[in-house]
Scaffold this active site. Structure first.
Site, PDB file in Angstrom:
ATOM      1  N   HIS A 194     -27.363   1.755  43.410  1.00  0.00           N
ATOM      2  CA  HIS A 194     -28.109   3.001  43.251  1.00  0.00           C
ATOM      3  C   HIS A 194     -29.362   2.716  42.431  1.00  0.00           C
ATOM      4  CE1 HIS A 194     -25.769   2.750  39.565  1.00  0.00           C
ATOM      5  NE2 HIS A 194     -26.425   3.764  39.035  1.00  0.00           N
TER       6      HIS A 194
ATOM      7  N   HIS B 144     -30.609   3.999  39.473  1.00  0.00           N
ATOM      8  CA  HIS B 144     -30.790   4.132  38.039  1.00  0.00           C
ATOM      9  C   HIS B 144     -31.351   2.806  37.541  1.00  0.00           C
ATOM     10  CE1 HIS B 144     -27.695   7.623  37.575  1.00  0.00           C
ATOM     11  NE2 HIS B 144     -28.930   8.074  37.719  1.00  0.00           N
TER      12      HIS B 144
ATOM     13  N   ASP C 267     -31.017   0.604  35.170  1.00  0.00           N
ATOM     14  CA  ASP C 267     -30.261  -0.582  34.778  1.00  0.00           C
ATOM     15  C   ASP C 267     -29.653  -1.313  35.970  1.00  0.00           C
ATOM     16  OD1 ASP C 267     -28.774   1.872  34.791  1.00  0.00           O
ATOM     17  OD2 ASP C 267     -27.062   0.850  33.914  1.00  0.00           O
ATOM     18  N   HIS C 268     -29.811  -0.748  37.159  1.00  0.00           N
ATOM     19  CA  HIS C 268     -29.270  -1.385  38.363  1.00  0.00           C
ATOM     20  C   HIS C 268     -30.354  -1.863  39.332  1.00  0.00           C
ATOM     21  CE1 HIS C 268     -25.030  -0.241  37.605  1.00  0.00           C
ATOM     22  NE2 HIS C 268     -25.637   0.687  36.872  1.00  0.00           N
TER      23      HIS C 268
ATOM     24  N   HIS D  42     -21.182   9.503  41.410  1.00  0.00           N
ATOM     25  CA  HIS D  42     -21.981   9.211  40.222  1.00  0.00           C
ATOM     26  C   HIS D  42     -23.236  10.080  40.108  1.00  0.00           C
ATOM     27  CE1 HIS D  42     -23.234   6.985  36.758  1.00  0.00           C
ATOM     28  NE2 HIS D  42     -24.352   6.560  37.326  1.00  0.00           N
TER      29      HIS D  42
ATOM     30  N   ASP E 229     -21.401   1.977  39.174  1.00  0.00           N
ATOM     31  CA  ASP E 229     -21.254   3.252  38.473  1.00  0.00           C
ATOM     32  C   ASP E 229     -20.497   4.274  39.309  1.00  0.00           C
ATOM     33  OD1 ASP E 229     -22.871   1.890  36.771  1.00  0.00           O
ATOM     34  OD2 ASP E 229     -24.319   3.504  36.476  1.00  0.00           O
TER      35      ASP E 229
ATOM     36  N   HIS F 273     -20.430  -3.823  32.848  1.00  0.00           N
ATOM     37  CA  HIS F 273     -21.167  -2.577  32.631  1.00  0.00           C
ATOM     38  C   HIS F 273     -20.658  -1.845  31.388  1.00  0.00           C
ATOM     39  CE1 HIS F 273     -22.958   1.413  33.609  1.00  0.00           C
ATOM     40  NE2 HIS F 273     -23.865   0.684  34.214  1.00  0.00           N
TER      41      HIS F 273
END
Length: 301
Positions: free
Chosen positions: A63, A65, A67-68, A141, A208, A266
């Protein structure tokens, strides 16, 4: 390149720490490199891990976000700089094509690499190219987020002692595998008499998501389950609020799905020591490892 290994290039969640970089996972498998969720700084983490970035052949983004995905653009730029000849397959949720493009072309460079985009619109089979069967499932999520199930083909393996007993060697072995039977000194030897089928390994990666029961079937029989464990059970309410899992929930998922090995990652920045995660999870699922940056684990064969 190792036949099967997993290197954690980063194990933090949204906020990096002094000891943990944004998440990123490299799986080297049958001469390919599968990179999952390249967060900020992934290109540099390759250097510290002593792994050449051109090892990457497929990139999976669960996804968008930060941090990914914030390391996606720099990884593509690096592969371009290294002039890789093989195509780079990129898999991600279809609704975020504009975000993928923004990261891919966030800076100016002369593009020479071949990027093949796989926009995932629904759960199910994404691709089966003979090297891997790739399946996806939409997680829970808040925004479109994908879990991945990757399976290698079953393979014929020979009993060496039986081949020797029947005097089968060299090109005769290839002929036997291709034709299913071979005559040796007038005697017909069938393939199944001297071989067995080795089931392909299964890797499931869940970044996530909150826990929900459908994950059990999706993770069924995984050789390795890589699963987020952002919180410990003591902060279960925070896990619920932010749609994440606890270490205990990840362990319960591994146990219910019959996984072989559980790898946790994570982690929230509130926890300085990942050993608390492995301790909590191991009470439910003993074969658990809490990842650390640059930890390398041999993939079960």
């Amino acid at each position: 390149m190792s036949n099967k290994d997993i290197t954690f290039l980063g194990t933090s969640s949204q906020q990096p720490t002094r000891k943990r970089s944004h998440g990123a996972i490299l799986v080297r498998w049958n001469e390919e490199g599968l990179l999952f969720d390249p967060g900020e700084g992934t290109q540099r983490q390759f250097i510290f891990a002593n792994i050449a970035p051109p090892a990457v052949s497929r990139i999976f983004v669960s996804h968008f976000h930060g941090d990914h995905c914030l390391g996606l653009g720099s990884m593509l730029m690096r592969l371009n700089l290294d002039k890789v000849k093989h195509p780079i397959h990129c898999y991600y949720p279809a609704n975020f094509k504009k975000n993928f493009q923004a990261l891919r072309y966030g800076c100016v460079y002369h593009e020479t690499i071949s990027v093949v985009e796989h926009l995932v619109k629904k759960s199910g089979l994404v691709e089966d190219d003979g090297a891997f069967q790739i399946e996806a499932a939409f997680l829970k999520h808040g925004i479109d987020t994908l879990g991945w199930r990757i399976t290698e083909p079953d393979r014929i393996k020979f009993h060496k002692e039986l081949l020797k007993k029947h005097g089968i060697e060299g090109q005769q072995v290839k002929k036997l595998e291709k034709e299913g039977a071979i005559k040796i000194d007038g005697k017909l030897i069938k393939l199944e008499e001297v071989s067995f089928v080795k089931k392909g390994a299964v890797l499931v990666v869940l970044q996530d998501t909150r826990y929900f029961e459908e994950l059990v079937q999706f993770s069924r029989g995984a050789s390795v389950l890589i699963c987020e464990a952002t919180f410990l059970e003591a902060e279960k309410q925070l896990a619920r609020k932010y749609l994440h899992m606890t270490a205990k929930e990840a362990a319960e998922l591994a146990k219910k799905s019959g996984a072989g090995l559980l790898l946790l990652t994570h982690f929230s920045a509130r926890y300085p020591d990942s050993r608390a995660f492995s301790k909590e999870a191991a009470e439910v699922f003993p074969n658990t490892v809490a990842a650390e940056d640059f930890k390398r684990i041999n993939f079960p064969v």
